[in-house]
Design an enzyme around this catalytic site. Structure first.
Site, short mmCIF file in Angstrom:
data_model
loop_
_atom_site.label_atom_id
_atom_site.label_comp_id
_atom_site.label_asym_id
_atom_site.label_seq_id
_atom_site.Cartn_x
_atom_site.Cartn_y
_atom_site.Cartn_z
N ASP A 12 0.85 -1.19 0.00
CA ASP A 12 0.00 0.00 0.00
C ASP A 12 0.88 1.24 0.00
O ASP A 12 1.57 1.52 0.99
CB ASP A 12 -0.91 -0.01 1.23
CG ASP A 12 -2.00 1.05 1.19
OD1 ASP A 12 -1.84 2.03 0.44
OD2 ASP A 12 -3.00 0.90 1.91
N ARG A 31 -0.33 4.41 -0.84
CA ARG A 31 -1.20 5.58 -0.92
C ARG A 31 -0.76 6.69 0.02
O ARG A 31 -0.31 6.44 1.14
CB ARG A 31 -2.65 5.19 -0.63
CG ARG A 31 -3.29 4.36 -1.71
CD ARG A 31 -4.66 3.86 -1.32
NE ARG A 31 -4.59 2.81 -0.30
CZ ARG A 31 -5.65 2.15 0.16
NH1 ARG A 31 -6.86 2.44 -0.30
NH2 ARG A 31 -5.50 1.21 1.06
#
Length: 246
Positions: free
Chosen positions: A175, A177
């Site tokens: 991840d 983000r």
């Protein structure tokens, strides 16, 4: 040098709809609010829509920024935006959803994930609550790997990889983000605490690390199908999502 030759009336209309937000690098230019009628469960609901753009140049001369857009080829890239409902700035309680774009789930209605369900559910929750904001984060496809890489990850998933293994197998972290720009926009639109709609503790930590005060968390489980059951289990087992309460 001006390339668009803006009419004075155009700039006059736009100037009060653009805000400069200082970012960690460069600036965020926020345009809105814009009245947006949205079909939700067979009814038309009026949201207020904003869109933002991160640029290196920091200026309150918005004509300079607008002049650059015709040559910036922005249609080849994604820009993020936010749907606001009710008196988001002043209400004591407000819901917020930081929703990562999912081309397959949000647009095509794919059942390989629960993204489309979460998008519609968060909008319904906001309207039922009376006020809130849905942040639609356009650079978050595939937990930050982009649509083309997500397509390759899907090929791996069809060959026995789970979602985490597929991202890592392509050379990405699980991840990647970043919520920095969205948090800056949220701080511009509201200073009071918010309730975050999420199952992901990383989103909670991102807001708290930025100094935002959370009044609570609302879980976003649902939309389970035969096609995404393993995907949902992987979210909990491998990505640390908060499990569904019975």
């Amino acid at each position: 040098m001006s390339t668009t030759n803006l009419e004075p009336k155009v700039l006059e209309v736009l100037k009060d709809k653009i805000q400069l937000i200082h970012a960690d690098e460069g600036a965020i230019y926020l345009v809105g609010p814009i009245k947006l009628p949205v079909e939700l469960d067979g009814e038309t609901v009026i949201f207020q829509w904003y869109c933002w753009l991160n640029r290196c140049k920091v200026t309150e001369n918005y004509e300079e920024i607008i002049d650059q857009l015709s040559s910036a080829r922005l249609a080849e890239y994604q820009q993020s935006s936010v749907l606001v409902y009710g008196d988001f700035k002043n209400a004591d309680e407000a819901l917020v959803r930081m929703h990562s774009i999912c081309h397959t789930g949000d647009i095509f209605g794919s059942k390989k994930c629960d993204c489309g369900f979460q998008l519609k559910k968060s909008m319904k929750n906001i309207v039922e609550h009376g006020t809130g904001a849905l942040f639609y984060l356009a650079n978050h496809e595939g937990r930050g790997i982009g649509l083309f890489s997500k397509a390759m990850a899907y090929v791996l998933q069809e060959n026995g990889y789970d979602t985490v293994e597929a991202n890592i197998g392509l050379g990405f972290v699980d991840d990647s983000r970043n919520y920095g720009d969205a948090i800056k926009v949220l701080e511009t639109l509201r200073t009071k605490p918010v309730t975050l709609m999420t199952n992901n503790p990383k989103k909670i930590e991102a807001l708290k690390s930025a100094g935002l005060v959370l009044s609570g968390r609302e879980p976003m489980w649902g939309g389970k199908t035969e096609f995404n059951e393993n995907y949902l289990k992987t979210k909990i087992r491998r990505s640390g999502h908060i499990g569904e309460t019975k």
